[in-house]
Each structure stands twice: as C-alpha cells, then as structure tokens.
Design an enzyme around this catalytic site. Structure first.
Site, short mmCIF file in Angstrom:
data_model
loop_
_atom_site.label_atom_id
_atom_site.label_comp_id
_atom_site.label_asym_id
_atom_site.label_seq_id
_atom_site.Cartn_x
_atom_site.Cartn_y
_atom_site.Cartn_z
N PRO A 259 0.82 -1.22 0.00
CA PRO A 259 0.00 0.00 0.00
C PRO A 259 0.85 1.26 0.00
O PRO A 259 1.83 1.36 0.74
CB PRO A 259 -0.79 -0.12 1.31
CG PRO A 259 0.12 -0.92 2.21
CD PRO A 259 0.82 -1.90 1.30
N GLY A 260 0.51 2.21 -0.84
CA GLY A 260 1.20 3.49 -0.85
C GLY A 260 0.20 4.60 -0.60
O GLY A 260 0.09 5.13 0.50
N CYS A 327 3.22 29.62 -16.10
CA CYS A 327 2.94 29.98 -17.49
C CYS A 327 2.64 28.73 -18.31
O CYS A 327 3.41 28.30 -19.17
CB CYS A 327 4.13 30.74 -18.08
SG CYS A 327 3.75 31.42 -19.70
N TYR A 355 1.88 11.31 -4.02
CA TYR A 355 2.27 11.80 -5.36
C TYR A 355 2.03 13.30 -5.52
O TYR A 355 1.89 13.79 -6.63
CB TYR A 355 1.53 11.03 -6.46
CG TYR A 355 1.67 9.55 -6.31
CD1 TYR A 355 2.86 8.90 -6.57
CD2 TYR A 355 0.60 8.77 -5.86
CE1 TYR A 355 3.00 7.54 -6.41
CE2 TYR A 355 0.72 7.40 -5.70
CZ TYR A 355 1.92 6.79 -5.97
OH TYR A 355 2.05 5.44 -5.80
#
Length: 399
Positions: A259-260, A327, A355
């Site tokens: 699991p992450g 930008c 992430y």
C-alpha cells in the site's frame, strides 16, 4: 487535525505547504493489519511519499518498504528499515542497479527476461530473488496508472513462463517470491482474488517459493460518493482462498501487499493562498500561489481533489475555476463550488499526501513548497521551503 490547526500552520509556515497527519497514516495502517491474517505483511510503497520523517514514522508502525529505485532503498535503510523488510522492484534498470541492491542485502524483484538471464548467468542460486509477473489483468482507474494489461512495460508476461523456466533451469536461479501489480484505485476485491488464483497456478512451477506479493492498488475516496477498497472483505476472501489452497496442496505462503496511496493519501493537505479573483466574460477564476509544478495530479491524470476555503468557511457558495500561477494551462478544478473566496484566503486541497510533493518540480523556476508533519498534536517542519539559491545549487556557471 482540525481546520484551525491547518490555518495556524499556513500562518506560521506560509503557503504553499504540504501538511501530513500522522494519526491518519496510523489509522489506515491499522485498518489493513486488522483486516488480514497474521501471515500477511505490508510494505509501504515509498514512491508515494519519501520524506525521511514519513518513512521513519511508517517504519515505527511495523511496515516493510517497497522501493522502485536504489535511492529509495538507501532512504529506507537510513530511516531504520532492516534489509529483510525492504523489497526492491525496479523497472528498466541495468544490472548494475540490481547489484547495488544486492550489496545492501534487500529482497530483489526482477521484471524482465533480459535482466533475469544476466542475473542468473552471473549469480545463479547464490542470491534468492522475486520475479514480477504481468498477469494481463486490466485494473485500476486512469489508463496511465494501470500496470497489468497486455501492453504494459511492467513485469514478465504469464505467457513467457516456459522462457522463465528455461532460464531457471540453465542458470540454477533460486526464486523465493512471485509478484504482480495490476494498477491503482481497484474498487473490486475480486480483482485481487483473480490475481491470487493466477499466482496459485504459477506456484507449481517454482519449488522454492516462500512469498506471494499482490502489489496494491487499494482505492481511497476523493469525493462524496466515492468508494474505498473494502479491505475487510478482501482480507476474509484472501484468507479463505489461502486456506483452501493449503488444504489442497499442503503448501503455505506468506502474502505481501504494497500500500502506498492507501496509507498516506488521506493524510495529506495542501495549503495554498488565493492570489487573485479574476472575472472574465464567462468564468470566475481563482488564481492561487501554486501550479502543477507543485501538484500535477489533476493535469496529469484528471485526479479530483476536494478544495475548501479555510479562511471563509461560512461564506456564500460561488462557482470558481481554480487555476495556478505558472505559465501553462494549469487548471486544478473547473466550475467548482467554494465558499466565497477573497484574495489572500487560504484554501486546502484534500487527499494530497500521495504523489503530491513527490512529483513536484521547479518548473518556471518556482520554488518547491515546505512540508509539515502533524504529530502528537504538534506541527513539525520536516522540509524547508526552497530558497532562490536552491535553483542554482547544482548548476555550473561557465560564462
């Protein structure tokens, strides 16, 4: 951790800033360990978030560590994980990186025939390995994060089993584990059972097998109505399948999961400031002091993050398109209902632990944000915000 705590952190450490709630990580880990039999082990997928303090905290909970680069392995060892609690699963690396991991005496998972042959010819049975299999199971959310389908670069196809067997026989390879990972955000527990059945069939070809690693892909909810992977149901179904297999064959394996996002995703809160409210002929933009250089997930694979106005929680709801300050077109949310946003208000992006910072960059020469860990009722700075000199740190001026 309350919204009041988050506002205090924003005022103390500035924005943008990532904040992680240690208690949330602990509760998620305990949800897993209480749902599975004691012969199941969990290895945190380090790529989700590698701040050394997060690694140390997860190590203290008793987890192992799943690493996809040699530097993640080194970080894990520095954080206190013993080498027997680290699994190294690289992709498209050369044999040298595998050899570096051997020197560190961690579990090694090989996912292509070329490296398998090179490793076998050089080391034979002297170092036990795992083999990563591609089961050709299409699972997960966005196609960019599905890894078990037939066109995936990950793993050795189940249809190449005879080739694997030839390499094993000719080089005397010692295979102690089989691994497969089909993707992320898997809602249906039966996907894991399908993979486990494939593992059982493959196990007959590996006489020295000790471990079956199912990867992960447990889903967390991002918005109202979202489902979370039912790990309690999965635990019961897995235990039933393992017991039946053991009764039929007399073989018993230790089961691993990685699991992450399931552990750290909900723990993360990304705090930003509203820079400008810009009214156009068609849209009201809320421009914030961040961009996809800090949180790329919405632009990269259309991920949803709940956004709330911490400074004006009782304000009348209005519709905004939330955009960044770099930008490029960096839209976090189109036509999102928020309590009225005023310039300088603090907004929070929920479920930003996985992430988020890990995929951040210095695009547009913007500085990376700070990180804070909320532990035992206190906010601890665990990464300083970049300073201008950090942009030049590794540059070599020749003119």
């Amino acid at each position: 951790m309350t919204n009041k705590d988050l506002l205090k952190i924003a005022h103390q450490h500035g924005t943008p800033v990532y904040v992680y709630d240690a208690e949330s990580i602990r509760l998620q880990y305990e949800k897993l360990t209480s749902s599975f039999h004691s012969h199941t082990r969990f290895f945190y997928a380090a790529k989700a978030l590698t701040n050394i303090n997060i690694l140390k905290y997860i190590e203290s909970l008793g987890a192992g560590l799943d690493c996809v680069s040699i530097n993640e392995v080194r970080l894990g060892l520095r954080a206190g994980f013993t080498n027997d609690r680290i699994l190294f699963t690289p992709n498209c690396v050369d044999l040298k990186e595998i050899e570096d991991a051997m020197e560190l005496k961690v579990h090694i998972n090989i996912d292509n025939i070329s490296i398998l042959e090179q490793f076998g010819n050089r080391y034979g049975s002297s170092y036990p390995i795992f083999i990563r299999i591609n089961p050709h199971i299409y699972a997960g959310g966005n196609h960019k994060i599905s890894t078990g389908h037939i066109d995936s670069k990950f793993g050795i196809s189940i249809h190449q089993l005879r080739h694997i067997e030839r390499v094993m026989k000719s080089t005397n390879l010692l295979v102690e584990g089989l691994h497969m990972h089909t993707g992320s955000e898997i809602k249906d527990p039966d996907v894991f059972l399908q993979g486990l059945e494939i593992m059982f069939e493959l196990a007959e070809h590996f006489p020295d097998l000790k471990y079956l690693d199912m990867g992960s892909g447990f889903k967390i909810p991002y918005q109202e109505g979202d489902l979370e992977t039912d790990v309690k149901t999965l635990g019961k179904k897995v235990e039933k399948a393992l017991s039946a297999y053991q009764k039929e064959t007399g073989k018993k394996f230790q089961l691993w999961f990685e699991p992450g996002k399931f552990l750290v995703g909900n723990s993360g809160h990304f705090l930003v400031k509203a820079n400008v409210i810009k009214q156009t002929t068609a849209t009201v933009f809320c421009g914030i002091n961040s961009g996809f250089n800090h949180l790329i997930r919405p632009m990269f694979y259309d991920s949803y993050h709940l956004i709330e106005n911490l400074s004006n929680p009782r304000g009348a709801q209005r519709i905004y398109t939330v955009v960044g300050n770099i930008c490029e077109t960096d839209t976090f949310a189109w036509d999102r209902k928020l309590n009225e946003v005023r310039e300088s208000d603090v907004l929070v992006f929920r479920n930003a632990g996985a992430y988020g910072f890990e995929m951040s960059s210095n695009f547009n020469s913007r500085l990376k944000p700070a990180e804070v860990l909320f532990l035992d009722g206190k906010a601890h700075l665990i990464r300083k915000r970049d300073e201008f000199e950090d942009l030049l740190r590794n540059q070599i001026e020749i003119l």
